[in-house]
Design an enzyme around this catalytic site. Sequence first.
Site, short mmCIF file in Angstrom:
data_model
loop_
_atom_site.label_atom_id
_atom_site.label_comp_id
_atom_site.label_asym_id
_atom_site.label_seq_id
_atom_site.Cartn_x
_atom_site.Cartn_y
_atom_site.Cartn_z
N HIS A 148 -1.35 9.50 -8.31
CA HIS A 148 -1.03 8.71 -7.36
C HIS A 148 -0.37 9.75 -6.07
O HIS A 148 -0.86 9.30 -5.01
CB HIS A 148 0.13 7.77 -7.79
CG HIS A 148 0.56 7.21 -6.60
ND1 HIS A 148 -0.07 6.11 -5.87
CD2 HIS A 148 1.97 7.08 -6.22
CE1 HIS A 148 0.85 5.56 -4.88
NE2 HIS A 148 1.93 6.10 -5.02
N GLU A 182 3.20 -0.30 -12.19
CA GLU A 182 4.55 0.61 -12.51
C GLU A 182 5.14 -0.06 -13.67
O GLU A 182 4.77 -1.11 -14.01
CB GLU A 182 5.42 0.74 -11.49
CG GLU A 182 4.94 1.02 -10.14
CD GLU A 182 6.48 1.34 -9.30
OE1 GLU A 182 7.21 1.77 -9.64
OE2 GLU A 182 6.26 1.44 -7.93
N LYS A 215 9.35 -2.12 1.01
CA LYS A 215 9.35 -2.40 -0.37
C LYS A 215 10.44 -3.44 -0.72
O LYS A 215 10.18 -4.04 -1.66
CB LYS A 215 10.02 -1.09 -0.90
CG LYS A 215 9.24 0.27 -0.70
CD LYS A 215 8.01 0.40 -1.60
CE LYS A 215 7.15 1.52 -1.54
NZ LYS A 215 6.09 1.61 -2.66
#
Lengths: 415, 415
Positions: B133, B201, B253
Amino acid sequence: MKSWLNISADSDFSIANIPFGVFKSDRLAARVGCAIGDQVIDLKVLHVLGYLENLPFELSDLESPSLNAIIARGKGPCRELRLRVQKLLRSDVPDLQRKEHHVAQALIPQAEVTMCMPVEIGDYTDFYSSEQHARNVGMMFRDPDNALLPNWKHMPVAYHGRASSVVVSGTPVRRPSGQLKPDPEKPPVFGKSRLLDFELEMGFITHPGKPLGEAITTAQAEEFIFGLVLFNDWSARDIQKWEYVPLGPFLGKNFASSVSPWVVTLDALDDLRVAGPVQEPAVLPYLEYEGHGHYNVGLEVDIVTPDGVATTISRSNFRHMYWNMKQQLAHHTVNGCNIRGGDLLASGTISGETPESYGSMLELSWRGTKEVKLADGSLRKFIADGDTVVMRGHGMTAAGDRIGFGSVSGTVTCD
Amino acid sequence: MKSWLNISADSDFSIANIPFGVFKSDRLAARVGCAIGDQVIDLKVLHVLGYLENLPFELSDLESPSLNAIIARGKGPCRELRLRVQKLLRSDVPDLQRKEHHVAQALIPQAEVTMCMPVEIGDYTDFYSSEQHARNVGMMFRDPDNALLPNWKHMPVAYHGRASSVVVSGTPVRRPSGQLKPDPEKPPVFGKSRLLDFELEMGFITHPGKPLGEAITTAQAEEFIFGLVLFNDWSARDIQKWEYVPLGPFLGKNFASSVSPWVVTLDALDDLRVAGPVQEPAVLPYLEYEGHGHYNVGLEVDIVTPDGVATTISRSNFRHMYWNMKQQLAHHTVNGCNIRGGDLLASGTISGETPESYGSMLELSWRGTKEVKLADGSLRKFIADGDTVVMRGHGMTAAGDRIGFGSVSGTVTCD
């Protein structure tokens, strides 16, 4: 407004202030109080004695070891509570002052109590809202000719901090260990931070906000602000430098942040309002605001050496903000992010235009290129073991009342 | 190990699992339960009926609307509690299975309950610990030849996230608004994010840690890990891109992050351990660890369109981590930062080496340069309004027991 109590003219806690805190003593469990002069007034006792009748607070709110319960009741009730306490202390109001045995129960010298962490903090956010500080950092670490990053004048830039390590004034601060990279050509090494710093900030504590998904406007923002504290956002510059690209500060910051124990309400600061800077380029509509959102609060930082010699190394002012709290809160929630009662939103380092007003050793020593001389003749580029950093702040109203924050202090330990 | 309950072979909640969660129903207030097959076992009821005797839990711990009270008791007690529940469900243990009226009280079909947010999260930290990632992001946004930043292989890079907006699976996610800069030559504009993404995640939940100032070593780390959840760290790429230099992700976020409702204990994952990658360059001593700290947990992401068509768009694995949880926790506390019971530490996006295993639309669509085709023929570069993102994960033990996480899902709404 005068009190029947004898309050020194240089006390931060005039009758015009009435900040909230949590205190305890040898014989009293932690509970909610207000500061008045050099005394604490015990709100649990006031409630038991019937002085807080017809206010929307339960006894449990006031015998709580944090302000969260009263903060959760919202702005209106907290405002009424402060006004009631203030009224009881006014010289023209006989209710409490005439009852000697009640006064003896409700008032305790500050020297006899220990102040506790005032708020159980939910989330802590740190802004970066002083232009001179952002310019100084940009000049030192990036391009002197383009010191501000492109987004800086468009939004109050911020990052999330660590709530668990926010501590009350007086808590020792251990010099942190971590990865350092003293030689840019060599791999990192592990060790104690060599560049330990303070950051002079103020922080505000929120009331419960709107549900997740709903924004708070600049016009609504003040209804969600309970009060303010002095805030020392301790920083390990060497740890921070090596870790922070690309996701921002982490271990360089989260080892400790210190708050002052008394939360000064936004209401108490009303008479200290001043105009903010002209914002150019014009901000987006959601960041526009009406009225004055800046506050004239003088701030000072002392370094006190282990043998007790104090030197004031910075004189700044909370008015040196580019972005004010209304804008910060509107920005923080514009994407629907929710705030809860007891969240802490800090200003970022507050630096003025002159070098004496810079709010960190990083700036005062200009990245360690010059030394700051202390009153005992010793020199500092950063904070030494055994040093105590003390921050103070207050403003004066037009009526001559002093509205102050007391202090936040922390001593650096090492082992 | 076999249960006297009929558990489907494809259930994530075999008797070898026994995850903890908080559930409620029309007739039951929120309380603690464990998942077993397609049932929930009510721990409050087990306590009342005497099945949890001699364990260090009060009834109040189990009739609490979060797992924080049991987590606060520490690793040992939580381990005993899980083993007791597991034992009561074993086919060779008659105690509960023979008492029909107790079974009727204690077991409730999952279809009849609503799962709640399992933990009141103190602080939430997000790591960036999958190498592929980090490489993908570096290749897209920085230098393809130097995709990893210099610090990446020396430390598990992380940033602080927002705890208030962590929500339980099933909570709708409102498309966030914010500052966007579609034209690099023009000022930012305000509007709805156009580049809404998920991040695949996993997150772990901590027991109370050491006092502020004391580090947790890699050898001690697992004693402070209660369990794990699936975690969707929703991201608005356009908001993030304009805001994140220099202090990291913020409004891109913090509008929402979703967790799965069942917390799978670290103990339950013990049989899924696998070796991690060779770490080269060698890590500093505080990041060295013994034993296997990685876990073979297969992960999948579906996009479900508003008309109910599901397409699995990513197949990844929790083993694709460079830094494991022991290292993450040791790094997080090496500077003395304290953790509390109920803190959430997430892995960062988990991407494998093949494009099908990438854990975000950013990577799957390679920054919007190619389209992901769904089963109904529609195309996606990012997430569309009305789409539901569903993540699942499970592993198989050598004994053939399935240890799974159920799912975390969220539907994107817009108004």
